[in-house]
Design a protein around this motif. Sequence first.
Motif, PDB file in Angstrom:
ATOM      1  N   ILE B   2       0.997  -1.093   0.069  1.00 41.26           N
ATOM      2  CA  ILE B   2       0.081   0.111   0.027  1.00 41.26           C
ATOM      3  C   ILE B   2       0.857   1.319   0.031  1.00 41.26           C
ATOM      4  CG2 ILE B   2      -1.749   1.339   1.301  1.00 41.26           C
ATOM      5  CD1 ILE B   2      -2.796  -1.218   2.408  1.00 41.26           C
ATOM      6  N   GLU B   3       0.601   2.125  -0.793  1.00 43.80           N
ATOM      7  CA  GLU B   3       1.361   3.368  -1.013  1.00 43.80           C
ATOM      8  C   GLU B   3       0.426   4.476  -1.143  1.00 43.80           C
ATOM      9  OE1 GLU B   3       4.840   3.621  -3.740  1.00 43.80           O
ATOM     10  OE2 GLU B   3       4.654   1.703  -3.944  1.00 43.80           O
ATOM     11  N   ILE B  45       2.784   0.782   3.544  1.00 45.90           N
ATOM     12  CA  ILE B  45       2.502  -0.200   4.121  1.00 45.90           C
ATOM     13  C   ILE B  45       3.185  -1.663   3.640  1.00 45.90           C
ATOM     14  CG2 ILE B  45       0.769  -1.849   5.344  1.00 45.90           C
ATOM     15  CD1 ILE B  45      -0.705   0.945   6.119  1.00 45.90           C
ATOM     16  N   ALA B  46       3.982  -2.424   3.949  1.00 47.44           N
ATOM     17  CA  ALA B  46       4.501  -3.470   3.517  1.00 47.44           C
ATOM     18  C   ALA B  46       3.783  -4.551   3.503  1.00 47.44           C
ATOM     19  CB  ALA B  46       6.049  -3.676   4.027  1.00 47.44           C
ATOM     20  N   SER B  47       3.747  -5.433   2.673  1.00 50.90           N
ATOM     21  CA  SER B  47       2.958  -6.718   2.571  1.00 50.90           C
ATOM     22  C   SER B  47       3.338  -7.567   3.795  1.00 50.90           C
ATOM     23  CB  SER B  47       3.467  -7.657   1.453  1.00 50.90           C
ATOM     24  OG  SER B  47       2.770  -8.698   1.670  1.00 50.90           O
ATOM     25  N   GLY B  48       2.202  -7.949   4.544  1.00 53.44           N
ATOM     26  CA  GLY B  48       2.268  -8.716   5.776  1.00 53.44           C
ATOM     27  C   GLY B  48       2.274  -7.868   7.019  1.00 53.44           C
ATOM     28  N   GLU B  49       2.210  -6.663   6.945  1.00 54.30           N
ATOM     29  CA  GLU B  49       2.409  -5.708   8.088  1.00 54.30           C
ATOM     30  C   GLU B  49       0.845  -5.614   8.837  1.00 54.30           C
ATOM     31  OE1 GLU B  49       4.605  -1.959   8.912  1.00 54.30           O
ATOM     32  OE2 GLU B  49       4.261  -2.020   6.824  1.00 54.30           O
ATOM     33  N   VAL B  81      -2.815   0.227  -4.000  1.00 51.43           N
ATOM     34  CA  VAL B  81      -2.910  -0.859  -3.326  1.00 51.43           C
ATOM     35  C   VAL B  81      -2.747  -2.112  -4.357  1.00 51.43           C
ATOM     36  CG1 VAL B  81      -4.375  -2.218  -1.793  1.00 51.43           C
ATOM     37  CG2 VAL B  81      -4.633   0.410  -1.827  1.00 51.43           C
ATOM     38  N   ASN B  82      -1.839  -2.910  -4.071  1.00 50.97           N
ATOM     39  CA  ASN B  82      -1.577  -4.121  -4.890  1.00 50.97           C
ATOM     40  C   ASN B  82      -1.116  -3.690  -6.328  1.00 50.97           C
ATOM     41  OD1 ASN B  82      -2.269  -5.943  -2.608  1.00 50.97           O
ATOM     42  ND2 ASN B  82      -4.323  -5.401  -3.282  1.00 50.97           N
ATOM     43  N   GLY B  83      -0.661  -2.548  -6.298  1.00 51.11           N
ATOM     44  CA  GLY B  83      -0.494  -1.859  -7.744  1.00 51.11           C
ATOM     45  C   GLY B  83      -1.622  -1.624  -8.607  1.00 51.11           C
ATOM     46  N   ILE B  84      -2.672  -1.598  -7.761  1.00 48.26           N
ATOM     47  CA  ILE B  84      -3.830  -0.815  -8.551  1.00 48.26           C
ATOM     48  C   ILE B  84      -4.408   0.532  -8.037  1.00 48.26           C
ATOM     49  CG2 ILE B  84      -6.358  -1.258  -8.664  1.00 48.26           C
ATOM     50  CD1 ILE B  84      -5.788  -4.482  -8.450  1.00 48.26           C
ATOM     51  N   VAL B  85      -4.841   1.236  -8.783  1.00 48.02           N
ATOM     52  CA  VAL B  85      -5.374   2.730  -8.344  1.00 48.02           C
ATOM     53  C   VAL B  85      -6.937   2.159  -7.913  1.00 48.02           C
ATOM     54  CG1 VAL B  85      -6.054   4.933  -8.722  1.00 48.02           C
ATOM     55  CG2 VAL B  85      -3.799   3.996  -9.568  1.00 48.02           C
ATOM     56  N   PRO B  86      -7.162   2.469  -6.522  1.00 49.34           N
ATOM     57  CA  PRO B  86      -8.449   1.679  -6.212  1.00 49.34           C
ATOM     58  C   PRO B  86      -9.777   2.276  -6.943  1.00 49.34           C
ATOM     59  CG  PRO B  86      -7.138   2.012  -4.293  1.00 49.34           C
ATOM     60  CD  PRO B  86      -6.386   2.656  -5.351  1.00 49.34           C
ATOM     61  N   TYR B  87      -9.566   3.728  -7.029  1.00 53.32           N
ATOM     62  CA  TYR B  87     -10.706   4.369  -7.310  1.00 53.32           C
ATOM     63  C   TYR B  87     -10.920   4.444  -8.915  1.00 53.32           C
ATOM     64  CZ  TYR B  87      -7.760   8.292  -8.192  1.00 53.32           C
ATOM     65  OH  TYR B  87      -6.490   9.170  -8.652  1.00 53.32           O
ATOM     66  N   LYS B 204      -1.100 -16.682   6.369  1.00 55.65           N
ATOM     67  CA  LYS B 204      -1.454 -16.262   5.056  1.00 55.65           C
ATOM     68  C   LYS B 204      -0.794 -14.976   4.527  1.00 55.65           C
ATOM     69  CE  LYS B 204      -5.527 -18.722   4.793  1.00 55.65           C
ATOM     70  NZ  LYS B 204      -6.483 -19.104   3.852  1.00 55.65           N
ATOM     71  N   GLY B 205       0.066 -14.276   5.528  1.00 53.07           N
ATOM     72  CA  GLY B 205       0.504 -13.071   5.344  1.00 53.07           C
ATOM     73  C   GLY B 205      -0.492 -11.973   5.024  1.00 53.07           C
ATOM     74  N   THR B 206      -1.557 -12.153   5.451  1.00 52.64           N
ATOM     75  CA  THR B 206      -2.455 -10.808   5.132  1.00 52.64           C
ATOM     76  C   THR B 206      -2.025  -9.542   5.549  1.00 52.64           C
ATOM     77  OG1 THR B 206      -4.293 -12.555   5.325  1.00 52.64           O
ATOM     78  CG2 THR B 206      -4.984 -10.409   5.139  1.00 52.64           C
ATOM     79  N   THR B 207      -1.966  -8.559   4.772  1.00 58.46           N
ATOM     80  CA  THR B 207      -1.761  -7.363   5.309  1.00 58.46           C
ATOM     81  C   THR B 207      -3.192  -6.721   5.726  1.00 58.46           C
ATOM     82  OG1 THR B 207      -0.351  -6.896   3.324  1.00 58.46           O
ATOM     83  CG2 THR B 207      -0.933  -4.984   4.828  1.00 58.46           C
ATOM     84  N   ILE B 208      -2.772  -6.206   7.144  1.00 53.87           N
ATOM     85  CA  ILE B 208      -3.961  -5.801   8.030  1.00 53.87           C
ATOM     86  C   ILE B 208      -3.873  -4.523   8.637  1.00 53.87           C
ATOM     87  CG2 ILE B 208      -5.210  -6.177  10.084  1.00 53.87           C
ATOM     88  CD1 ILE B 208      -4.883  -9.230   9.507  1.00 53.87           C
ATOM     89  N   ILE B 209      -4.914  -3.626   7.981  1.00 56.26           N
ATOM     90  CA  ILE B 209      -5.161  -2.298   8.826  1.00 56.26           C
ATOM     91  C   ILE B 209      -6.440  -2.284   9.854  1.00 56.26           C
ATOM     92  CG2 ILE B 209      -5.451   0.318   8.112  1.00 56.26           C
ATOM     93  CD1 ILE B 209      -3.891  -0.204   5.418  1.00 56.26           C
ATOM     94  N   LEU B 210      -6.051  -1.820  10.945  1.00 56.53           N
ATOM     95  CA  LEU B 210      -6.814  -1.851  11.961  1.00 56.53           C
ATOM     96  C   LEU B 210      -7.222  -0.531  12.668  1.00 56.53           C
ATOM     97  CD1 LEU B 210      -8.229  -3.727  14.192  1.00 56.53           C
ATOM     98  CD2 LEU B 210      -6.072  -3.679  15.416  1.00 56.53           C
TER      99      LEU B 210
END
Lengths: 262, 331
Positions: B2-3, B45-49, B81-87, B204-210
């Motif tokens: 996530i950038e 945010i790095a993968s798996g954080e 996010v994952n190399g995709i521009v979400p909007y 699973k190495g899921t990135t989580i934002i809480l």
Amino acid sequence: MRYFQLYVCFFSARLKAMMEYRVDFLIGALSILFIQTTSILFVKIVFDHIHTLQGWTFHEVLFIYGIAATGRAIHQFFFENLWVLGSAYIRTGNFDRILLRPIPPLFHLIADRIQPDGIGQLIIGVIVLGIAIPELSMPWGGLETLILALLILSSGLIFIAVNLFFATFSFWMVDSFPIMSTTYQLSSFTNYPLTIYNKGLRFVLTWIIPYGFTSFYPAAVFVDQGGYHTVGYLTPAVAILCCMIAYFFWKRGLRSFASTGH
Amino acid sequence: MIEVRGLSKHYRIAKRKQGLLGAIQGLFIRKYTSKKAVDDISFTIASGEVVGYIGSNGAGKSTTIKMLSGILTPTSGDVLVNGIVPYRERQKNAKKIGAVFGQRTQLMWDLAPRESYDLLKHIYQIPEAIYQKNLHEMTEKLQLHSLLDIPVRQLSLGQKMRCEFVAAFLHDPAVVYLDEPTIGLDVAAKSRIRSFIKQMNEEKGTTIILTTHDMQDIEELCRRIIIIDNGQILYDGDLHAVKNSFLHEHVISFELDEEKEEILIPGELEGLVTYIPEEGNSNKLTLSFHPETISAAQVIAAVLHHYRVRDVSIAEPKIESIVQEIYERGA
């Protein structure tokens, strides 16, 4: 094809949920039957006193009525959720949930609900057409049935397009239900031949909110009382055009929603 | 993974005058003010954080998450996010993310959770084998077997939330947004959910934002926190560092067995703790101290040595108080 299958999945889930409330289901379908039957009785009572309505016989008026009822049933059964876009989705924030899913939001919204009242509406429509058609004094065969089916489908699409268009206002005003229901009221005019109304109303029902194409013009393909035979054949084209406009407007609303939020 | 760079979201708010007259006037003439819900924030945010995203109500948390998930279009700035521009590619992004909003459900109210999961399988096009495997594993972890066939409306809040988590993780999302996932839950349900989050992240190495107001959620799950206030990032970094530098005050209250004319601080604590006077209560002794100078255990031991104590309560450090403090220090 994928979306057809997906719709079936949504559909069966909704059906199961509905079976949880069997009584609701029955009351809904029956109440529509009741409402529709009384309004047809009203037409019958009027025609007990007059023989024709500006040249239209009882059965011809019934024919128009039947096309409108059946077209409306398509909309009511499949697209009922448009009514609550504002109150149940945007106001509550549930629309955000829909936007988090990897499928088109309009599809999701529509698939989220089926309305069994539509079945009552459909039954009434088919019965009325069944009574009216044999009395139309015209040969009726397979081709006529096919053309009628196409016209009824178009009628349904117009109901859908108009409601979609006005539901879309919810993206700006949170809940556009009042506008939707006011517009929808207009559609009851089209239970009768348009020729009995004044010019202004006819113009509105043809060019502004084309409810005329949900019943009167399609009927004119078979029963020509005012020279609208050819216009009637335009119904599918009008339906497609309306759907395109409504869908374009929906997309526009979505974009605006994404930039303002609620 | 996530950038976020220079991300801003400004809302236009209609300014209304008070009263009915103002409301009527507002129909015709409107003045708008602009609110900066999110104002020029950047983070990676790095993968798996597992990152705790915290701040008070209205600080801009939800707005940020909505932009990350593609629901909202930013006013300016970049999100990837994952190399995709979400909007721009919301649906493509949606396939790879999951979300739990504590206040909102994605389960069908009248049906058993299993029906909702089955529908999600079709929505996310999860291959049958993976679906079965995930469903099995996750129901095991959250102990849901007995709940799978009960209509959601008959489940308790805690049961519902556990079911909700399966729905969010079922399609193996790369990123999961959790917005107040433990709100209103009892201790047992909270801890079960926390351990589930931890397991999913590790296995699973899921990135989580809480986002949460629950300090314990943060402490148990996150190594890194981002604190946002008034749409701006106040702090981004290690959780322990911020706790040590900002959470210096711990507070313990003792309820004494007898009323005393004057309550004295035990001699061995002199200079290490501060006495906080309480109004009206002559049998209450409230002390605050810095955990690096003296431990809570030492404070309690010393007081117990001098007084007969009926009850002890330790005030929980509130995440809001950290935010408040950082804000006051003008970090």
